[in-house]
Design a protein around this motif. Sequence first.
Motif, PDB file in Angstrom:
ATOM      1  N   UNK A  27       0.789  -1.172  -0.169  1.00 31.47           N
ATOM      2  CA  UNK A  27       0.139   0.049  -0.107  1.00 31.47           C
ATOM      3  C   UNK A  27       0.958   1.334   0.003  1.00 31.47           C
ATOM      4  N   UNK A  28       2.063   1.229   0.677  1.00 32.43           N
ATOM      5  CA  UNK A  28       2.934   2.177   0.501  1.00 32.43           C
ATOM      6  C   UNK A  28       3.495   2.716  -0.818  1.00 32.43           C
ATOM      7  N   UNK A  29       3.589   1.747  -1.769  1.00 29.37           N
ATOM      8  CA  UNK A  29       4.090   2.014  -2.923  1.00 29.37           C
ATOM      9  C   UNK A  29       3.460   3.160  -3.730  1.00 29.37           C
ATOM     10  N   UNK A  30       4.459   3.951  -4.288  1.00 29.85           N
ATOM     11  CA  UNK A  30       3.952   5.124  -5.154  1.00 29.85           C
ATOM     12  C   UNK A  30       3.883   4.877  -6.634  1.00 29.85           C
ATOM     13  N   UNK A 125      -9.835  17.123 -15.806  1.00 29.99           N
ATOM     14  CA  UNK A 125      -8.813  17.604 -14.983  1.00 29.99           C
ATOM     15  C   UNK A 125      -8.592  17.401 -13.478  1.00 29.99           C
ATOM     16  N   UNK A 126      -9.874  18.043 -13.083  1.00 28.36           N
ATOM     17  CA  UNK A 126      -9.930  17.839 -11.660  1.00 28.36           C
ATOM     18  C   UNK A 126     -10.068  16.182 -11.124  1.00 28.36           C
ATOM     19  N   UNK A 127     -10.738  15.353 -11.951  1.00 26.34           N
ATOM     20  CA  UNK A 127     -10.860  13.986 -11.553  1.00 26.34           C
ATOM     21  C   UNK A 127      -9.515  13.534 -11.560  1.00 26.34           C
ATOM     22  N   UNK A 128      -8.696  13.813 -12.581  1.00 28.16           N
ATOM     23  CA  UNK A 128      -7.353  12.900 -13.002  1.00 28.16           C
ATOM     24  C   UNK A 128      -6.617  13.475 -11.550  1.00 28.16           C
ATOM     25  N   UNK A 129      -6.602  14.612 -11.233  1.00 27.43           N
ATOM     26  CA  UNK A 129      -5.635  15.189 -10.201  1.00 27.43           C
ATOM     27  C   UNK A 129      -6.212  14.856  -9.063  1.00 27.43           C
ATOM     28  N   UNK A 130      -7.519  14.622  -8.749  1.00 30.91           N
ATOM     29  CA  UNK A 130      -8.116  14.036  -7.558  1.00 30.91           C
ATOM     30  C   UNK A 130      -7.546  12.513  -7.254  1.00 30.91           C
ATOM     31  N   UNK A 131      -7.547  11.735  -8.395  1.00 32.57           N
ATOM     32  CA  UNK A 131      -6.976  10.354  -8.474  1.00 32.57           C
ATOM     33  C   UNK A 131      -5.696  10.159  -8.106  1.00 32.57           C
ATOM     34  N   UNK A 132      -4.868  10.976  -8.556  1.00 35.73           N
ATOM     35  CA  UNK A 132      -3.429  11.186  -8.261  1.00 35.73           C
ATOM     36  C   UNK A 132      -3.327  11.484  -6.597  1.00 35.73           C
ATOM     37  N   UNK A 133      -4.037  12.535  -6.420  1.00 39.65           N
ATOM     38  CA  UNK A 133      -3.858  12.774  -4.997  1.00 39.65           C
ATOM     39  C   UNK A 133      -4.483  11.737  -3.914  1.00 39.65           C
ATOM     40  N   UNK A 135      -4.320   8.397  -4.794  1.00 41.86           N
ATOM     41  CA  UNK A 135      -3.119   7.423  -4.843  1.00 41.86           C
ATOM     42  C   UNK A 135      -2.057   7.866  -3.832  1.00 41.86           C
ATOM     43  N   UNK A 136      -1.739   8.748  -3.946  1.00 41.43           N
ATOM     44  CA  UNK A 136      -0.516   9.423  -3.265  1.00 41.43           C
ATOM     45  C   UNK A 136      -0.818   9.373  -1.760  1.00 41.43           C
ATOM     46  N   UNK A 137      -2.094   9.526  -1.319  1.00 37.79           N
ATOM     47  CA  UNK A 137      -2.620   9.607   0.029  1.00 37.79           C
ATOM     48  C   UNK A 137      -2.443   8.033   0.538  1.00 37.79           C
ATOM     49  N   UNK A 138      -2.622   7.076  -0.245  1.00 39.98           N
ATOM     50  CA  UNK A 138      -2.383   5.734  -0.008  1.00 39.98           C
ATOM     51  C   UNK A 138      -0.721   5.218   0.251  1.00 39.98           C
ATOM     52  N   UNK A 139       0.024   6.047  -0.619  1.00 37.76           N
ATOM     53  CA  UNK A 139       1.363   5.675  -0.451  1.00 37.76           C
ATOM     54  C   UNK A 139       2.343   6.276   0.729  1.00 37.76           C
ATOM     55  N   UNK A 140       3.442   5.894   0.696  1.00 34.59           N
ATOM     56  CA  UNK A 140       4.350   6.567   1.659  1.00 34.59           C
ATOM     57  C   UNK A 140       4.357   8.151   1.713  1.00 34.59           C
ATOM     58  N   UNK A 141       3.812   8.664   0.538  1.00 32.95           N
ATOM     59  CA  UNK A 141       3.855  10.022   0.678  1.00 32.95           C
ATOM     60  C   UNK A 141       3.078  10.761   1.643  1.00 32.95           C
TER      61      UNK A 141
END
Length: 179
Positions: A27-30, A125-133, A135-141
């Motif tokens: 889960x911590x993988x980026x 645009x907002x959907x793609x940025x939200x998905x990225x955020x 996914x990063x919330x799930x990661x080690x970031x």
Amino acid sequence: MNIANKLTLFRVFMIPVFIVCFIFLPETSVVPALIFIIASITDFLDGHLARSRNLVTTFGKFVDPLADKMLSCSSLIMLIEIGFVPAWSVVIIVARELTISGFRILAASNGVTLAASIWGKAKTMTQFIAIILLLFARSALNIPLILGQGLYYVSVILTIMSLVDYIYKNIQVLDLDNI
């Protein structure tokens, strides 16, 4: 096959890679987020190349929006699985995509091409940025989940607004006088 269409097909290929990485990597993988970012960049790059180099093809007109929908919907379904987005909101997004696709098919059968609106572009645009955020919330970031979810709900509102706008501007496609 031109470079724009190759990028589109690359994006389609990245979807199962994204899903496998999402499921099997820690889960911590980026890595899933990075794969999604790369796939998202190809969306903007292939369109730019097709328009700027006059590489627009019938194949590209068909596959590019399909690849976008496949990428966003598969990502959102994975985010449902981990509880980051509610299923009802993804149903709204999928229903919008199916409705717009239906409109485009109907219009195309009558020789009409329906252009994307500013609302649809803002939604994407907002959907793609939200998905990225998300996914990063799930990661080690450890990006705060609330940031991704907040922007995601903005994208859901834009999804509804773009659907209403699209139907309003293109209602003639339904030929309601002949029902």
